[in-house]
Design an enzyme around this catalytic site. Structure first.
Site, PDB file in Angstrom:
ATOM      1  N   HIS A  17       6.633   1.138  -6.846  1.00 24.94           N
ATOM      2  CA  HIS A  17       6.693   0.293  -5.651  1.00 24.94           C
ATOM      3  C   HIS A  17       7.047  -1.143  -6.033  1.00 24.94           C
ATOM      4  O   HIS A  17       7.904  -1.779  -5.418  1.00 24.94           O
ATOM      5  CB  HIS A  17       5.333   0.246  -4.930  1.00 24.94           C
ATOM      6  CG  HIS A  17       4.898   1.509  -4.304  1.00 24.94           C
ATOM      7  ND1 HIS A  17       3.638   2.019  -4.514  1.00 24.94           N
ATOM      8  CD2 HIS A  17       5.509   2.372  -3.464  1.00 24.94           C
ATOM      9  CE1 HIS A  17       3.494   3.130  -3.824  1.00 24.94           C
ATOM     10  NE2 HIS A  17       4.630   3.375  -3.173  1.00 24.94           N
ATOM     11  N   LYS A  41      -3.928  10.142   8.607  1.00 21.29           N
ATOM     12  CA  LYS A  41      -3.858  10.392   7.166  1.00 21.29           C
ATOM     13  C   LYS A  41      -5.094   9.803   6.484  1.00 21.29           C
ATOM     14  O   LYS A  41      -5.446   8.664   6.712  1.00 21.29           O
ATOM     15  CB  LYS A  41      -2.590   9.746   6.607  1.00 21.29           C
ATOM     16  CG  LYS A  41      -2.277  10.121   5.189  1.00 21.29           C
ATOM     17  CD  LYS A  41      -0.930   9.534   4.792  1.00 21.29           C
ATOM     18  CE  LYS A  41      -0.613   9.816   3.359  1.00 21.29           C
ATOM     19  NZ  LYS A  41       0.662   9.204   2.951  1.00 21.29           N
ATOM     20  N   ARG A  90      14.070   7.884  -5.109  1.00 21.40           N
ATOM     21  CA  ARG A  90      13.763   8.480  -6.404  1.00 21.40           C
ATOM     22  C   ARG A  90      14.706   9.625  -6.734  1.00 21.40           C
ATOM     23  O   ARG A  90      15.001   9.869  -7.892  1.00 21.40           O
ATOM     24  CB  ARG A  90      12.331   9.014  -6.416  1.00 21.40           C
ATOM     25  CG  ARG A  90      11.283   7.937  -6.324  1.00 21.40           C
ATOM     26  CD  ARG A  90       9.925   8.561  -6.210  1.00 21.40           C
ATOM     27  NE  ARG A  90       9.844   9.240  -4.910  1.00 21.40           N
ATOM     28  CZ  ARG A  90       8.725   9.473  -4.257  1.00 21.40           C
ATOM     29  NH1 ARG A  90       7.579   9.136  -4.780  1.00 21.40           N
ATOM     30  NH2 ARG A  90       8.740  10.068  -3.090  1.00 21.40           N
TER      31      ARG A  90
END
Length: 159
Positions: A17, A41, A90
Site C-alpha cells: 500500500h 466486513k 498486482r
C-alpha cells in the site's frame, strides 16, 4: 492542483500500500488515503486504528492526508474535489476487476482512474495474507512497517 485518492480498507496497511501511496505522492499535488468504512466486513483493526496507522506510515509525506468514507467512492471524490482514483495493480486478475470498477465509476462521474503497477517485491502482498500469516505465527516483518508489526503481534498475543 491535482488531488487524487488512494482508497482501501488498509486492514492493516502494508508496504505494498505504502509503495503505491509514495509513488502517487511524487506524481500528484495531493493524495488522500481514504479508508473504506464497510459495516458488513469484520476488520481486525477499528477504523480509528487503521487511520492512525496510515497517518503514522505517511507522516513523512507532506502532501498526503488520511480520511475515511462510507458509500460510493466517487461520491467522496466529488464532495472533496478529487479528480482521480489511484489504484495499485498486482496481477492481471486485479486489472480485470479494477477496469470494470473504473468504467463504472467513470459512467457515474467525471472522476478518472489511474492504474499504477505494484513494485515486483510487493506483487503478491495483500492485507488478508498478512493477517493470515501473522495469525499463524509467521514472520511478516518485511511486509509491514515495524509499528504495524507490533500491533499485529499484540492482536495475536505475541507481544
Amino acid at each position: 492542483m491535482t488531488r487524487v485518492v488512494c482508497p482501501g480498507s488498509f486492514d492493516p496497511v502494508t508496504n505494498g500500500h505504502l509503495d503505491i501511496v509514495r509513488r502517487a505522492s511524487r506524481l500528484f499535488d495531493e493524495v488522500v488515503v481514504a479508508v473504506l468504512v464497510n459495516e458488513s466486513k469484520k476488520s481486525l483493526f477499528s477504523l480509528e486504528e487503521r487511520m492512525d496507522l496510515l497517518a503514522q506510515a505517511t507522516e513523512d509525506l507532506p502532501n498526503v492526508s488520511v480520511a475515511s468514507f462510507r458509500g460510493l467512492l466517487v461520491n467522496f471524490c466529488t464532495e472533496h474535489g478529487i479528480s482521480a482514483i489511484v489504484k495499485g495493480l498486482r496481477a492481471v486478475s486485479d486489472f480485470d476487476y479494477e477496469l470494470q470498477m473504473a468504467q463504472m465509476n467513470g459512467s457515474l462521474t467525471d472522476v478518472d482512474t489511474v492504474f499504477v503497477p505494484t513494485s515486483p517485491e510487493y506483487s503478491f502482498l495483500a492485507s488478508s495474507l498478512v493477517k493470515e500469516v501473522a495469525r499463524g505465527g509467521g514472520d511478516v516483518s518485511g511486509l509491514v512497517p515495524d509499528f504495524v508489526l507490533e500491533r499485529l503481534d499484540r492482536e495475536f498475543g505475541r507481544a
